[in-house]
Design an enzyme around this catalytic site. Structure first.
Site, PDB file in Angstrom:
ATOM      1  CE1 TYR A   1      -1.388 -43.538 -12.252  1.00  0.00           C
ATOM      2  CE2 TYR A   1      -2.910 -42.561 -13.844  1.00  0.00           C
ATOM      3  CZ  TYR A   1      -1.632 -42.954 -13.481  1.00  0.00           C
ATOM      4  OH  TYR A   1      -0.598 -42.761 -14.351  1.00  0.00           O
TER       5      TYR A   1
ATOM      6  CE  LYS B   1     -20.191 -15.778 -21.076  1.00  0.00           C
ATOM      7  NZ  LYS B   1     -20.092 -15.613 -19.650  1.00  0.00           N
TER       8      LYS B   1
HETATM    9  C1  PLP Z   1     -24.301 -11.250 -18.829  1.00  0.00           C
HETATM   10  C2  PLP Z   1     -24.569 -12.557 -19.483  1.00  0.00           C
HETATM   11  N1  PLP Z   1     -25.602 -12.658 -20.336  1.00  0.00           N
HETATM   12  C3  PLP Z   1     -25.892 -13.833 -20.958  1.00  0.00           C
HETATM   13  C4  PLP Z   1     -25.126 -14.959 -20.736  1.00  0.00           C
HETATM   14  C5  PLP Z   1     -25.497 -16.260 -21.410  1.00  0.00           C
HETATM   15  O1  PLP Z   1     -25.977 -17.169 -20.462  1.00  0.00           O
HETATM   16  P1  PLP Z   1     -26.447 -18.651 -20.854  1.00  0.00           P
HETATM   17  O2  PLP Z   1     -25.248 -19.330 -21.416  1.00  0.00           O
HETATM   18  O3  PLP Z   1     -26.898 -19.245 -19.576  1.00  0.00           O
HETATM   19  O4  PLP Z   1     -27.525 -18.489 -21.855  1.00  0.00           O
HETATM   20  C6  PLP Z   1     -24.059 -14.900 -19.862  1.00  0.00           C
HETATM   21  C7  PLP Z   1     -23.263 -16.095 -19.585  1.00  0.00           C
HETATM   22  O5  PLP Z   1     -22.554 -16.274 -18.660  1.00  0.00           O
HETATM   23  C8  PLP Z   1     -23.771 -13.664 -19.226  1.00  0.00           C
HETATM   24  O6  PLP Z   1     -22.736 -13.550 -18.366  1.00  0.00           O
END
Ligand code: PLP
Length: 355
Positions: free
Chosen positions: A251, A34
């Site tokens: 800045y 994602k």
């Molecule tokens: C439901 C779920 N599973 C797995 C993951 C993966 O987590 P990580 O990046 O800590 O391995 C996420 C990430 O936010 C998540 O929301």
């Protein structure tokens, strides 16, 4: 051309997936891609992580993109469907939604898909973000199993503190206690749980961060976990100044020189995704030597200390994070997390793909 670039290594991601698989044992691996694969590019991550058993994304658009790229593994929608109309697309593209709320079961019941779909039922074991209450598991599972639109059910939860000393047991034990009787496959592990808690593996694991070569733990470096950084953000010095004692930089004039010193301006700022709140002292590599930022990060520039880098000048390479400088070290110094830094890489930064 402005010298900043992000080098993204396909080989590092593939290596990190092998590490995930090693820890997963017989569990199957959803590569979490994602947020544009945590900033690494969805298409690039798909190629690098082609050996994953499945991919996990947030939106239907991401899932449709993966299908268009030729992905034929299962695709998990981590927050499921956001409306009844999305159920039909799940069937069409063979997407597996995570259902965490009664409204989503209603949609599935009242607008059954053209063919039954696999679903994940997410239970809230203590994070109190998404998920059906654990206490309602019997009724929820029974209802889901009866729906004609459901081909199969996997039970799921998510950990709030797998990366912290308190760990997962306070969530895992109640989850397993309630779920075991159903005899269904289950999934709970993110990167931290996968790396540290073999009891969390279940049928499917869901690593994200570790695939990109960062450590989920504050006290363990990615290298110690056998992970390789997938993203190196690098740039060059575009100007050198010599400060006199009492001179201040940038800045807010936040850094004040105590003695005469050389400082370099680096073509990288918060509009590139570098954290503006990184204070003086955030680590950088100049010409391969450890150094530090000075003063406030600007939109397009930041200032680094050249006191220990006598050979550095205009054109010298600067690594902001990645090879030789773990993103976790930068994140810690800047009071943020590697998740945020990687995801925040700005669209204006040219990406160079490396092996
Ligand atoms: C439901 C779920 N599973 C797995 C993951 C993966 O987590 P990580 O990046 O800590 O391995 C996420 C990430 O936010 C998540 O929301």
């Amino acid at each position: 051309m402005r010298p900043i670039q992000a080098r993204i290594s396909i080989g590092a991601m593939a290596h990190n997936l092998r590490m995930a698989r090693h820890h997963a044992g017989t569990a199957r691996v959803f590569a979490v891609v994602k947020a544009n694969a945590y900033g690494h590019g969805l298409s690039r991550a798909r190629r690098a992580l082609a050996a994953a058993d499945g991919f996990a994304v947030l939106t239907l658009e991401e899932a449709a993109n993966l299908r268009q790229m030729g992905v034929d593994q299962p695709i998990l929608l981590l927050e499921g469907v956001f409306g009844a109309d999305e159920i039909a697309t799940c069937a069409e593209l063979d997407l597996w939604p995570v259902l965490h709320h009664a409204a989503q079961l209603d949609w599935l019941q009242h607008q059954p898909p053209a063919r039954p779909i696999q679903i994940f039922l997410k239970f809230d074991s203590g994070m109190h973000r998404l998920g059906f209450p654990l206490a309602e598991h019997a009724a929820i599972v029974a209802r889901a199993k009866c729906l004609p639109g459901v081909a199969g059910v996997t039970l799921m939860t998510h950990f709030a503190q797998a990366d912290e000393a308190v760990g997962v047991d306070w969530q895992l034990q109640p989850f397993l206690r309630e779920m075991t009787g159903h005899g269904l496959p289950w999934s709970s592990a993110n990167s931290a749980a996968l790396l540290r808690y073999p009891d969390t593996l279940g049928a499917w694991v869901r690593p994200g961060l570790m695939l990109y070569g960062a450590s989920p733990f504050a006290d363990v470096q990615a290298g110690q976990l056998g992970l390789r950084p997938a993203m190196t953000l690098q740039s060059e010095i575009i100007s050198v100044q010599t400060l006199q004692p009492g001179d201040k930089v940038g800045y807010g004039q936040l850094f004040r020189a105590e003695r005469a010193m050389r400082v370099g301006m680096v073509a990288c700022g918060y509009a590139d995704g570098y954290p503006r709140h990184a204070l003086t002292g955030t680590p950088v590599l100049v010409n391969g030597h450890p150094s530090r930022t000075l003063g406030r990060v600007s939109m397009d520039m930041l200032c680094v200390d050249l006191s220990e880098c006598a050979d550095a000048g205009v054109g010298s390479p600067v690594v902001l994070w990645g090879e030789g400088l773990p993103v976790d070290a930068v994140a810690t110094a800047a009071g943020t997390s590697s998740y945020e830094l990687l995801c925040a890489l700005a669209a204006r930064v040219p990406v160079i793909e490396a092996d």
